[in-house]
Design an enzyme around this catalytic site. Structure first.
Site, mmCIF file in Angstrom:
data_model
loop_
_atom_site.group_PDB
_atom_site.id
_atom_site.type_symbol
_atom_site.label_atom_id
_atom_site.label_comp_id
_atom_site.label_asym_id
_atom_site.label_seq_id
_atom_site.Cartn_x
_atom_site.Cartn_y
_atom_site.Cartn_z
ATOM 1 N N HIS A 167 0.872 -1.175 0.000
ATOM 2 C CA HIS A 167 0.000 0.000 0.000
ATOM 3 C C HIS A 167 0.910 1.227 0.000
ATOM 4 O O HIS A 167 1.543 1.539 1.016
ATOM 5 C CB HIS A 167 -0.913 -0.011 1.219
ATOM 6 C CG HIS A 167 -1.822 -1.204 1.268
ATOM 7 N ND1 HIS A 167 -2.252 -1.767 2.443
ATOM 8 C CD2 HIS A 167 -2.366 -1.933 0.261
ATOM 9 C CE1 HIS A 167 -3.037 -2.790 2.170
ATOM 10 N NE2 HIS A 167 -3.116 -2.909 0.852
ATOM 11 N N GLU A 170 1.543 4.034 2.699
ATOM 12 C CA GLU A 170 2.046 3.630 4.005
ATOM 13 C C GLU A 170 3.570 3.771 4.004
ATOM 14 O O GLU A 170 4.331 2.807 4.072
ATOM 15 C CB GLU A 170 1.568 2.211 4.316
ATOM 16 C CG GLU A 170 0.043 2.156 4.432
ATOM 17 C CD GLU A 170 -0.546 0.754 4.424
ATOM 18 O OE1 GLU A 170 0.218 -0.229 4.491
ATOM 19 O OE2 GLU A 170 -1.779 0.643 4.329
ATOM 20 N N HIS A 260 3.471 -2.672 6.927
ATOM 21 C CA HIS A 260 2.329 -1.818 6.583
ATOM 22 C C HIS A 260 2.182 -0.670 7.580
ATOM 23 O O HIS A 260 2.928 -0.560 8.551
ATOM 24 C CB HIS A 260 1.040 -2.653 6.589
ATOM 25 C CG HIS A 260 0.883 -3.559 5.412
ATOM 26 N ND1 HIS A 260 0.136 -3.232 4.308
ATOM 27 C CD2 HIS A 260 1.395 -4.787 5.172
ATOM 28 C CE1 HIS A 260 0.190 -4.220 3.427
ATOM 29 N NE2 HIS A 260 0.948 -5.179 3.932
ATOM 30 N N GLU A 336 2.271 -3.812 11.466
ATOM 31 C CA GLU A 336 1.558 -2.549 11.292
ATOM 32 C C GLU A 336 2.190 -1.454 12.146
ATOM 33 O O GLU A 336 2.418 -1.637 13.342
ATOM 34 C CB GLU A 336 0.084 -2.696 11.677
ATOM 35 C CG GLU A 336 -0.691 -3.712 10.848
ATOM 36 C CD GLU A 336 -1.121 -3.159 9.494
ATOM 37 O OE1 GLU A 336 -0.887 -1.961 9.227
ATOM 38 O OE2 GLU A 336 -1.702 -3.932 8.706
#
Length: 374
Positions: A167, A170, A260, A336
């Site tokens: 993504h 990010e 991410h 994350e």
């Protein structure tokens, strides 16, 4: 100077509704180039030096992750090197940034950007090390290079894969990779030397160069969410996954980390593979060893808050970490990092930023060593 807002540069993204006066600027989030996703923004404001500037994002409440604006503060920079947080409010519909610029030119963004030029410079710096090589995997949809960094001896027993920025918005993911690579290639780092005695690392710093340059949050130049393409990637719509998946099939994989950023949760955490059918006791043990070692290595990493194990049941094996964990029966995690701040160790000036992400990348060597030594 006349007020001017521009976004025609690397990762620029904004729509201007009204910008005649600094105290009454109206903007809209611009969607990804080929998908109906609104979230990332990055623009330059000129002509508002020493003026109280009020910028209202009229469609923030319609953003793909509107909860991301709760307790969020945008980032700003005068020189594109040093970024800091600015006052930001969200009433459920409109997000408002209030700031008095000290110079005639200032940049605002969703998170500290990681530019294409910095990406290329990182690859150039890495290849100066005798421990690393940069390989070309193929082309993206727009024809950009998709590069792989190989650190260590490919004949090593253990194969570690780290990928980032599936993504593209990010950006904290590539900041982490930069910190990890710098530590890994430091000849004075004993943890790095111990890792490379046992393992080779395959690192893709930017899985989505097109989306990154276009200013997209989640998709590539064909509108594909790469982290939903791992079962059936194609050269037409997801060549980035196609090429990386083929390379993994060639090398094998003993540890897989997919980096991410999470829009809503102000914490650092991992999502594991325990929900996969056939997940073994051995996988569970090895996953827990990695997690425990990471927690010991960095107070920024925590395990109390994260995703429910059932979050991705509907399309589980389309995701990179779930597909790899299922296929190679190895530790396979999604890491994350926050867009906001780490609420466990908040920083009032910069929040969570690129430097903090890079430090986490350095700390990640410790659980990698623990994993490859098991």
């Amino acid at each position: 100077m006349t007020i001017k807002i521009s976004q025609n540069f690397d990762a620029g993204a904004i729509e201007v509704v009204k910008a005649e006066q600094a105290g009454d600027i109206e903007l809209k989030l611009r969607k990804d180039s080929h998908a109906d996703i609104w979230q990332w923004f990055h623009f330059r404001l000129q002509g508002a030096r020493d003026q109280e500037t009020v910028m209202r994002f009229l469609n923030a409440g319609e953003a793909t992750y509107a909860k991301g604006w709760e307790n969020y503060r945008a980032v700003a920079s005068y020189d594109r090197e040093n970024w800091f947080r600015v006052d930001t409010e969200f009433d459920g519909k409109v997000m408002t940034i209030r700031h008095t610029p000290e110079t005639d030119s200032v940049y605002y963004a969703y998170f500290e950007p990681y530019s294409w030029e910095r990406h290329l410079s990182l690859l150039g710096a890495v290849e100066q090390s005798p421990l690393a090589r940069v390989q070309d995997l193929g082309n993206t949809v727009d024809g950009r290079d998709l590069n792989l960094v190989v650190v260590g001896d490919p004949s090593a027993k253990k194969k570690v894969w780290v990928i980032a920025r599936q993504h593209p918005g990010e950006t904290m993911a590539e900041w982490l990779v930069e910190g990890m690579l710098n530590a890994l290639l430091d000849p004075a780092n004993p943890i790095a030397r111990a890792i490379l005695d046992q393992a080779v690392l395959y690192v893709v710093p930017n899985m989505n160069p097109d989306g990154a340059y276009r200013g997209n949050l989640r998709t590539n130049a064909a509108g594909a969410n790469l982290n939903r393409e791992w079962m059936t990637p194609s050269l037409e719509t997801s060549p980035e996954v196609y090429h990386v998946k083929n390379k993994i099939q060639e090398t094998g994989c003993d540890l897989f980390l997919d980096i991410h950023g999470d829009e809503a949760l102000p914490y650092v955490f991992v999502a594991g593979s325990e929900m996969i059918e056939g997940f073994t006791e051995q996988q569970a043990h090895e996953q827990q060893v990695f997690v425990d070692s990471f927690r010991a290595a960095s107070p920024d990493f925590q395990t109390k808050i994260g995703y429910e194990a059932s979050k991705y049941n509907a399309d589980m094996l389309k995701l990179a970490s779930k597909y790899i964990g299922h296929t190679y029966k190895c530790v396979s995690l999604t890491l994350e990092l926050p867009f906001k701040d780490n609420d466990n160790l908040p920083d009032a000036e910069v929040g969570w930023d690129g430097a903090r992400s890079a430090k986490l990348g350095e700390a990640m060597l410790q659980p990698i060593l623990k994993s490859v030594s098991a």
